[in-house]
Design an enzyme around this catalytic site. Sequence first.
Site, PDB file in Angstrom:
ATOM      1  N   HIS A 163       0.852  -1.222   0.117  1.00  0.00           N
ATOM      2  CA  HIS A 163      -0.008   0.190   0.056  1.00  0.00           C
ATOM      3  C   HIS A 163       0.984   1.444   0.113  1.00  0.00           C
ATOM      4  O   HIS A 163       1.913   1.246   0.640  1.00  0.00           O
ATOM      5  CB  HIS A 163      -0.780   0.127   1.269  1.00  0.00           C
ATOM      6  CG  HIS A 163      -1.920   0.822   1.058  1.00  0.00           C
ATOM      7  ND1 HIS A 163      -1.811   2.171   1.444  1.00  0.00           N
ATOM      8  CD2 HIS A 163      -3.424   0.713   0.607  1.00  0.00           C
ATOM      9  CE1 HIS A 163      -3.077   2.824   1.114  1.00  0.00           C
ATOM     10  NE2 HIS A 163      -3.895   1.879   0.622  1.00  0.00           N
ATOM     11  N   ASP A 215      -7.759  -5.060  -0.317  1.00  0.00           N
ATOM     12  CA  ASP A 215      -8.616  -6.015  -1.350  1.00  0.00           C
ATOM     13  C   ASP A 215      -8.056  -7.565  -1.196  1.00  0.00           C
ATOM     14  O   ASP A 215      -8.557  -8.471  -1.747  1.00  0.00           O
ATOM     15  CB  ASP A 215      -7.779  -5.545  -2.798  1.00  0.00           C
ATOM     16  CG  ASP A 215      -8.512  -4.191  -3.088  1.00  0.00           C
ATOM     17  OD1 ASP A 215      -7.522  -3.209  -3.482  1.00  0.00           O
ATOM     18  OD2 ASP A 215      -9.679  -4.320  -2.911  1.00  0.00           O
TER      19      ASP A 215
END
Length: 428
Positions: free
Chosen positions: A307, A364
Amino acid sequence: MADKATLTIDGKSYEFPIITGTEKEQAIDIKTLRGATGGITTIDPGYKNTGSCESAITFLDGEKGILRYRGYSIEELAEKADFLETAYLLIFGELPTKQQLDKFHADIKSESHVDEDMKKILDGFPKSAHPMGVLSALTSALIAFNPSTVNVDSEEDMYAAIVKLLAKFPVLAAWAMRKKKSQPLDYGDNSLGYVENFHKMMFAKPNEEYKVDKAVIEAIDKLLILHADHEQNCSTSTVRIVGSSHAGLFASISAGISALWGPLHGGANQAVIEMLEAIKEDGGDTKKYMAKAKDKEDPFRLMGFGHRVYKNFDPRAKIIKVAADDVLTQLGIEDPVLDIAKGLEKEALEDPYFVDRKLYPNVDFYSGIIYRALDIPVEMFTVMFAVGRLPGWIAQWREMRLGKEPIGRPRQVYTGENLRSFKEVSER
Ligand code: SDX
């Protein structure tokens, strides 16, 4: 804390104010840089070190794994709120009273019809069309049937555009799924809650009474809350910059949908399940895929990991991982892919390549496992992300418009040819 920064160029010093946010984040305000230095700007591919705006909507702390919407922790909201009140909170800044929430929902219900001619546009798509492309196109097409939503300068006009979009977007998302499954479109039922009505439009059968397990609606509601906003991510920055040209809310959201579609962003939830399925087909050989993810010659990435902001666990991934176990248990579903995902996570969290780069599961990584358990087709996973992110996109667009922010227009450093004269084709 410092309140100014000094830059020295060719022996000349320039001072710039440092602004400090309510969570003590600091940024050098370089609004005067180009003028003061006679044309020098900054450059920062991917904007890894650059803030685009001041915002009061969502706060992230990537090191501590903190996510808050308007000051409320994502953990509390996921446990105690529902999606529609979270949408209200993000857009208007406060948790609604019962009266405010009831009026908000009534205003949305009053706009839940979609012009019948929109179906002709849907009919034009092949069944093979990806639902994210269908959703982006239909969202943009909605403008033609709702022209009053384009030039909105007053809060009242913005509110009218906002409730129209919150009402019609789930209809279009459900249409995208029904098109994929060659099923007749469903009109929904305004007596149902916002999320339950969305589920009905996706799953109701024309020849059967609509029934749904409450656990399914609760799981979708929680997932939508977890996806609702995430400060200046790729798709939200797209919504803000398109909105800054005053192109209108629907056009800005249509652009945001396209940005979210990418596998490095919201499209990752589909890519994660496809990756986990490939590993399962490959005999569950997670080590082979870990090696591929670390091999610089191999374009393969461990989808659902890493991320830009979180250099610790994504707090949403933690909540979704628990919810995945709960939903599968409540629905009595055994999904071997969940075990593969947990195995991959364990291996990655012990592998120096991932530990050194602070690569943890993101939002996700586990979400697709729940969507699968709820019979949502894998190509609809990113559409589910978009339905969740819609209130965040709207809140950020509204903040940008009310803040009367200038049109977004970054500069560049030109590295092409210097001036040269045209050559006739006979001379080339
Ligand atoms: C979302 O921004 C947001 O807030 C987004 C989001 C939201 O709510 O809006 O949180 C939603 O988009 C989540 C991210 C979903 N995407 C994925 O899961 C795709 C896989 N992840 C990556 O592609 C990547 O981690 C990104 C895109 C998420 C972040 O990329 P960055 O910040 O540009 O990091 P990078 O590509 O510079 O990587 C740094 C290093 C590199 O190695 P080195 O060059 O230092 O040797 O980490 C490696 C990368 O190769 N790396 C990975 C990896 N992610 C980063 N290696 C293997 N697998 C991965 N997934």
